[in-house]
Design a protein around this motif. Structure first.
Motif, PDB file in Angstrom:
ATOM      1  N   LYS A   1      14.366  -4.046 -17.399  1.00 45.41           N
ATOM      2  CA  LYS A   1      14.872  -5.380 -16.889  1.00 45.41           C
ATOM      3  C   LYS A   1      13.477  -5.658 -15.757  1.00 45.41           C
ATOM      4  O   LYS A   1      13.167  -6.637 -15.659  1.00 45.41           O
ATOM      5  CB  LYS A   1      15.080  -4.707 -15.430  1.00 45.41           C
ATOM      6  N   ASN A   2      12.372  -4.127 -15.152  1.00 43.35           N
ATOM      7  CA  ASN A   2      11.073  -5.375 -14.514  1.00 43.35           C
ATOM      8  C   ASN A   2      10.455  -5.892 -15.376  1.00 43.35           C
ATOM      9  O   ASN A   2       9.197  -6.280 -14.563  1.00 43.35           O
ATOM     10  CB  ASN A   2      10.621  -4.112 -13.849  1.00 43.35           C
TER      11      ASN A   2
ATOM     12  N   ARG B   1      14.509 -10.122  -4.900  1.00 36.65           N
ATOM     13  CA  ARG B   1      13.069 -10.135  -4.827  1.00 36.65           C
ATOM     14  C   ARG B   1      12.059 -10.169  -5.664  1.00 36.65           C
ATOM     15  O   ARG B   1      10.939 -11.349  -6.290  1.00 36.65           O
ATOM     16  CB  ARG B   1      12.870  -8.632  -4.084  1.00 36.65           C
TER      17      ARG B   1
ATOM     18  N   ARG C   1       8.697  -4.739   2.331  1.00 39.88           N
ATOM     19  CA  ARG C   1       8.147  -5.289   1.448  1.00 39.88           C
ATOM     20  C   ARG C   1       7.046  -6.389   1.324  1.00 39.88           C
ATOM     21  O   ARG C   1       7.874  -7.861   1.040  1.00 39.88           O
ATOM     22  CB  ARG C   1       9.399  -5.609   0.309  1.00 39.88           C
ATOM     23  N   PRO C   2       6.658  -7.311   1.889  1.00 40.83           N
ATOM     24  CA  PRO C   2       5.495  -8.387   2.238  1.00 40.83           C
ATOM     25  C   PRO C   2       5.325  -8.037   0.823  1.00 40.83           C
ATOM     26  O   PRO C   2       5.297  -8.101  -0.538  1.00 40.83           O
ATOM     27  CB  PRO C   2       4.649  -7.942   3.091  1.00 40.83           C
ATOM     28  N   ILE C   3       5.137  -9.844   0.405  1.00 38.10           N
ATOM     29  CA  ILE C   3       4.179 -10.619  -0.168  1.00 38.10           C
ATOM     30  C   ILE C   3       2.809 -11.178   0.262  1.00 38.10           C
ATOM     31  O   ILE C   3       2.279 -11.818  -0.505  1.00 38.10           O
ATOM     32  CB  ILE C   3       5.554 -12.251  -0.742  1.00 38.10           C
ATOM     33  N   ASP C   4       1.941 -10.811   0.818  1.00 42.67           N
ATOM     34  CA  ASP C   4       0.875 -10.866   1.023  1.00 42.67           C
ATOM     35  C   ASP C   4      -0.610 -10.943   0.372  1.00 42.67           C
ATOM     36  O   ASP C   4      -0.676 -12.221   0.041  1.00 42.67           O
ATOM     37  CB  ASP C   4       0.267 -10.183   3.057  1.00 42.67           C
ATOM     38  N   LEU C   5       0.024 -10.132  -0.586  1.00 40.52           N
ATOM     39  CA  LEU C   5      -0.859 -10.173  -1.767  1.00 40.52           C
ATOM     40  C   LEU C   5      -1.081 -10.933  -2.725  1.00 40.52           C
ATOM     41  O   LEU C   5      -2.200 -11.576  -3.227  1.00 40.52           O
ATOM     42  CB  LEU C   5      -1.102  -8.694  -2.473  1.00 40.52           C
TER      43      LEU C   5
ATOM     44  N   SER D   1      -0.120  -3.879  -6.626  1.00 43.34           N
ATOM     45  CA  SER D   1       0.851  -4.210  -6.652  1.00 43.34           C
ATOM     46  C   SER D   1       1.511  -5.166  -7.838  1.00 43.34           C
ATOM     47  O   SER D   1       0.737  -5.896  -8.630  1.00 43.34           O
ATOM     48  CB  SER D   1       1.323  -5.997  -5.129  1.00 43.34           C
ATOM     49  N   VAL D   2       2.866  -4.640  -8.075  1.00 45.36           N
ATOM     50  CA  VAL D   2       3.196  -4.981  -9.398  1.00 45.36           C
ATOM     51  C   VAL D   2       3.381  -6.571  -9.878  1.00 45.36           C
ATOM     52  O   VAL D   2       3.281  -7.138 -10.154  1.00 45.36           O
ATOM     53  CB  VAL D   2       4.293  -4.440  -9.572  1.00 45.36           C
ATOM     54  N   GLY D   3       4.422  -7.341  -8.748  1.00 48.06           N
ATOM     55  CA  GLY D   3       4.714  -8.421  -8.361  1.00 48.06           C
ATOM     56  C   GLY D   3       3.709  -9.497  -7.827  1.00 48.06           C
ATOM     57  O   GLY D   3       3.405 -10.106  -8.923  1.00 48.06           O
TER      58      GLY D   3
ATOM     59  N   ASP E   1      10.306   4.484  -8.723  1.00 43.05           N
ATOM     60  CA  ASP E   1      11.438   4.030  -9.716  1.00 43.05           C
ATOM     61  C   ASP E   1      12.233   5.055 -10.075  1.00 43.05           C
ATOM     62  O   ASP E   1      13.190   4.929 -10.640  1.00 43.05           O
ATOM     63  CB  ASP E   1      11.360   3.173 -10.317  1.00 43.05           C
TER      64      ASP E   1
ATOM     65  N   VAL F   1       4.864   4.672  -1.889  1.00 42.48           N
ATOM     66  CA  VAL F   1       4.678   3.431  -2.368  1.00 42.48           C
ATOM     67  C   VAL F   1       5.933   2.391  -1.884  1.00 42.48           C
ATOM     68  O   VAL F   1       5.760   1.086  -1.427  1.00 42.48           O
ATOM     69  CB  VAL F   1       5.741   2.955  -4.149  1.00 42.48           C
TER      70      VAL F   1
ATOM     71  N   ARG G   1      18.328   2.544  -7.208  1.00 42.71           N
ATOM     72  CA  ARG G   1      17.716   3.921  -8.203  1.00 42.71           C
ATOM     73  C   ARG G   1      18.773   4.764  -7.901  1.00 42.71           C
ATOM     74  O   ARG G   1      19.017   5.762  -7.989  1.00 42.71           O
ATOM     75  CB  ARG G   1      17.010   3.888  -8.562  1.00 42.71           C
TER      76      ARG G   1
HETATM   77  N1  EPU Z   1       3.161  -5.028  -1.318  1.00 47.39           N
HETATM   78  C1  EPU Z   1       2.633  -5.787  -0.082  1.00 47.39           C
HETATM   79  N2  EPU Z   1       2.308  -6.890  -0.304  1.00 47.39           N
HETATM   80  C2  EPU Z   1       2.234  -7.698  -1.354  1.00 47.39           C
HETATM   81  C3  EPU Z   1       3.373  -6.751  -2.419  1.00 47.39           C
HETATM   82  C4  EPU Z   1       3.223  -5.669  -2.170  1.00 47.39           C
HETATM   83  O1  EPU Z   1       2.227  -5.200   0.377  1.00 47.39           O
HETATM   84  O2  EPU Z   1       2.049  -8.732  -1.185  1.00 47.39           O
HETATM   85  C5  EPU Z   1       3.875  -3.907  -0.977  1.00 47.39           C
HETATM   86  C6  EPU Z   1       5.030  -3.844  -1.195  1.00 47.39           C
HETATM   87  O3  EPU Z   1       5.836  -3.269   0.640  1.00 47.39           O
HETATM   88  C7  EPU Z   1       5.670  -2.268  -1.805  1.00 47.39           C
HETATM   89  C8  EPU Z   1       4.662  -1.329  -2.551  1.00 47.39           C
HETATM   90  O4  EPU Z   1       3.254  -2.597  -2.397  1.00 47.39           O
HETATM   91  O5  EPU Z   1       4.996  -1.133  -0.588  1.00 47.39           O
HETATM   92  C9  EPU Z   1       4.743  -1.884  -4.261  1.00 47.39           C
HETATM   93  O6  EPU Z   1       5.459  -3.165  -4.246  1.00 47.39           O
HETATM   94  P1  EPU Z   1       5.355  -3.543  -5.624  1.00 47.39           P
HETATM   95  O7  EPU Z   1       4.655  -5.047  -4.947  1.00 47.39           O
HETATM   96  O8  EPU Z   1       4.362  -3.320  -6.479  1.00 47.39           O
HETATM   97  O9  EPU Z   1       6.929  -4.133  -6.061  1.00 47.39           O
HETATM   98  P2  EPU Z   1       7.933  -4.983  -6.642  1.00 47.39           P
HETATM   99  O10 EPU Z   1       7.111  -6.245  -7.620  1.00 47.39           O
HETATM  100  O11 EPU Z   1       8.012  -5.577  -5.670  1.00 47.39           O
HETATM  101  C10 EPU Z   1       8.273  -4.181  -8.568  1.00 47.39           C
HETATM  102  C11 EPU Z   1       9.534  -3.646  -9.544  1.00 47.39           C
HETATM  103  C12 EPU Z   1      10.215  -2.520  -8.013  1.00 47.39           C
HETATM  104  C13 EPU Z   1       9.037  -0.970  -8.140  1.00 47.39           C
HETATM  105  C14 EPU Z   1       7.711  -1.630  -7.993  1.00 47.39           C
HETATM  106  C15 EPU Z   1       6.426  -0.603  -7.460  1.00 47.39           C
HETATM  107  C16 EPU Z   1      10.497  -5.427 -10.538  1.00 47.39           C
HETATM  108  C17 EPU Z   1      11.536  -6.195 -10.267  1.00 47.39           C
HETATM  109  N3  EPU Z   1      10.701  -4.593  -9.500  1.00 47.39           N
HETATM  110  O12 EPU Z   1       8.304  -4.342  -7.003  1.00 47.39           O
HETATM  111  O13 EPU Z   1      11.427  -1.414  -9.151  1.00 47.39           O
HETATM  112  O14 EPU Z   1       9.896  -0.301  -7.328  1.00 47.39           O
HETATM  113  O15 EPU Z   1       6.909  -2.472  -8.395  1.00 47.39           O
HETATM  114  O16 EPU Z   1       6.857   0.079  -9.080  1.00 47.39           O
HETATM  115  O17 EPU Z   1       9.203  -5.012 -11.135  1.00 47.39           O
HETATM  116  C18 EPU Z   1      13.662  -0.954  -9.382  1.00 47.39           C
HETATM  117  O18 EPU Z   1      13.632  -1.598 -10.430  1.00 47.39           O
HETATM  118  O19 EPU Z   1      14.052  -0.729  -8.599  1.00 47.39           O
HETATM  119  C19 EPU Z   1      12.326  -1.796  -8.370  1.00 47.39           C
HETATM  120  C20 EPU Z   1      12.944  -1.902  -7.425  1.00 47.39           C
END
Ligand code: EPU
Length: 426
Positions: A23-24, A96, A125-129, A166-168, A308, A330, A374
């Motif tokens: 999925k991810n 998200r 889960r902010p998106i500041d990055l 951050s993954v996203g 996860d 995380v 999860r």
């Molecule tokens: N974060 C920030 N600022 C940002 C982006 C992230 O502070 O701009 C913080 C988040 O708040 C969080 C941490 O960084 O505390 C990790 O966030 P990340 O961006 O890495 O996660 P994501 O991209 O939102 C993906 C997966 C998640 C998985 C995380 C960590 C997808 C679609 N989602 O989320 O998957 O938990 O990476 O590995 O790829 C799941 O599948 O159950 C799931 C939640």
């Protein structure tokens, strides 16, 4: 909505299980299809999940026409030279991950308007990055009536250091940089296998992305991109979930074609708990011990222990001998499943991001609710070993990320059914 009823206490899972595409991985791959201005992007090994349907709808709405052959697990994304600038609330609010369309839209149109994203309730889960990265590439960001707007005449390559891998954000910035002018360097980038999968597709589409899988990714902007064929990488979290299922039930399960490399920290922790792994020609065999040993786990970005897998691992710790520790670094709010597990008799002390879990071999089945994707799986796993009947509600979470989860467990010998929820619960 449905509920799952699992009768536990006796089951020793046995047999083979097939794992879907991740999925991810597929969600950002779908966003990547927006970048092609000609041809078709053909994705195979696509998992049939509600999140995938949502992303399909969004990408299709934006202009790339999507057809999903579910039987063949194949998506054909037909390129469109024009892509819409706005990703509306009704498409984005539920998931998200849909924020990753922002990079492609901005790269193609020089502007993007994306509704603030939604998703599982696991912290703020902010998106500041993501946004800071776009700014460094020359975009101006504003926020208006629930929408984030980004504008840049032409995105420019930049040297971006991510405060957190951050993954996203890594995905969004790679996607934006593919069509930017010049070279973008992402430092402290996420290293997840799903990032590598994205880079692989983008390179097949004509992009120039190097270093994915390491903490420094270099993207040379190209003029345009085209169609390509790509098979989605295996879902390491689904595979990991079945590893834990076998571990918890004294099971003997072959995870077909499992990529052990992608699950190293999990395999290492489960081995410490007494689980036996054997690499066979057709997959990875997982044999659970009579009694799991307690262990300490701390979630971290890849290649650390994946967040996860935290809830599923906590389910294993819940039945291990003695006290286990789970530290979640995380996400800030990802222990809600432990509250539900208390209904089944679990003793757990939670202080901020640390849970002290007392292993208990006398857990009792109970009525519980999924609190995120999860967590749903973890509660079902605990139901396999708790005495009596466990009813898990709010399966919409489960359906976001697991395809036929109960059927796969049933095929391995679990006493499990999925039925309509008469109480009308979501
Ligand atoms: N974060 C920030 N600022 C940002 C982006 C992230 O502070 O701009 C913080 C988040 O708040 C969080 C941490 O960084 O505390 C990790 O966030 P990340 O961006 O890495 O996660 P994501 O991209 O939102 C993906 C997966 C998640 C998985 C995380 C960590 C997808 C679609 N989602 O989320 O998957 O938990 O990476 O590995 O790829 C799941 O599948 O159950 C799931 C939640």
């Amino acid at each position: 909505m449905d509920k799952i009823i699992v009768k536990g206490g006796q089951t020793k899972l046995q047999g083979e299980v097939e794992i879907e595409g991740a999925k991810n991985a597929v969600l950002p791959l779908l966003a990547a299809t927006l970048l092609a201005s000609e041809g078709e992007v053909v994705l195979t090994n696509v998992p049939i999940l509600s999140d995938v349907f949502m992303m399909n709808n969004l990408v299709d709405h934006l202009g790339t026409s999507i057809s999903f052959d579910q039987e063949a697990k194949k998506i054909i994304a037909k390129a469109n030279s024009e892509i819409k600038t706005t990703a509306p609330y009704e498409y984005v609010s539920k998931m998200r991950a849909s924020i990753v369309v922002m990079g492609p839209i901005l790269a193609i149109n020089g502007q993007a308007r994306v509704s603030m994203p939604g998703g599982c309730s696991i912290g703020s889960r902010p998106i500041d990055l993501h946004l800071r990265g776009f700014e460094q590439m020359g975009a101006t960001i504003t926020q208006n009536a629930g929408y984030i707007e980004a504008k840049a005449d032409k995105l420019k390559g930049a040297h971006i250091y991510l405060d957190f891998p951050s993954v996203g954000a890594t995905q969004n910035l790679i996607l934006a940089a593919t069509l930017a002018e010049g070279v973008t360097t992402l430092e402290n980038a996420a290293r997840e296998p799903e990032i590598v999968d994205l880079a692989n597709l983008l390179n097949k589409m004509g992009a120039n992305v190097k270093g994915a899988g390491t903490d420094t990714i270099i993207i040379k902007g190209v003029e345009k991109m085209h169609g390509a064929k790509h098979s989605v990488v295996q879902d390491r979290i689904e595979a990991g979930t079945f590893m834990v299922a076998a571990a918890m039930t004294q099971g003997d399960v072959l995870i077909k074609d499992a990529i052990a490399e992608h699950n190293r920290p999990l395999i290492s922790k489960l081995s410490e708990m007494g689980v036996n792994f054997t690499q066979e020609e057709t997959g990875l065999r997982v044999v659970g011990p009579e009694k799991l040993k307690a262990t300490s786990v701390k979630t971290l970005p890849h290649p650390g222990f994946p967040t996860d897998m935290q809830s599923q691992m906590a389910a294993a710790q819940a039945i291990a001998a003695g006290e286990s520790v789970m530290v979640e670094t995380v996400f800030e709010n990802r222990f809600k499943h432990l509250e539900e597990m208390r209904r089944m008799g679990l003793e757990v002390d939670i202080t901020r991001n640390t849970a002290l879990i007392q292993g208990n071999s006398n857990l009792q089945g109970a009525a519980v609710k999924s609190t995120d994707l999860r967590a749903s799986a973890a509660l079902i796993l605990l139901g396999l070993v708790a005495k009596g009947q466990t009813t898990v509600r709010r399966l919409s979470h489960l359906d976001r990320g697991y395809y036929k989860f109960h059927e796969k467990l049933k095929a391995l010998g679990a006493d499990i059914v999925r039925v309509k929820d008469e109480d009308g619960e979501e």
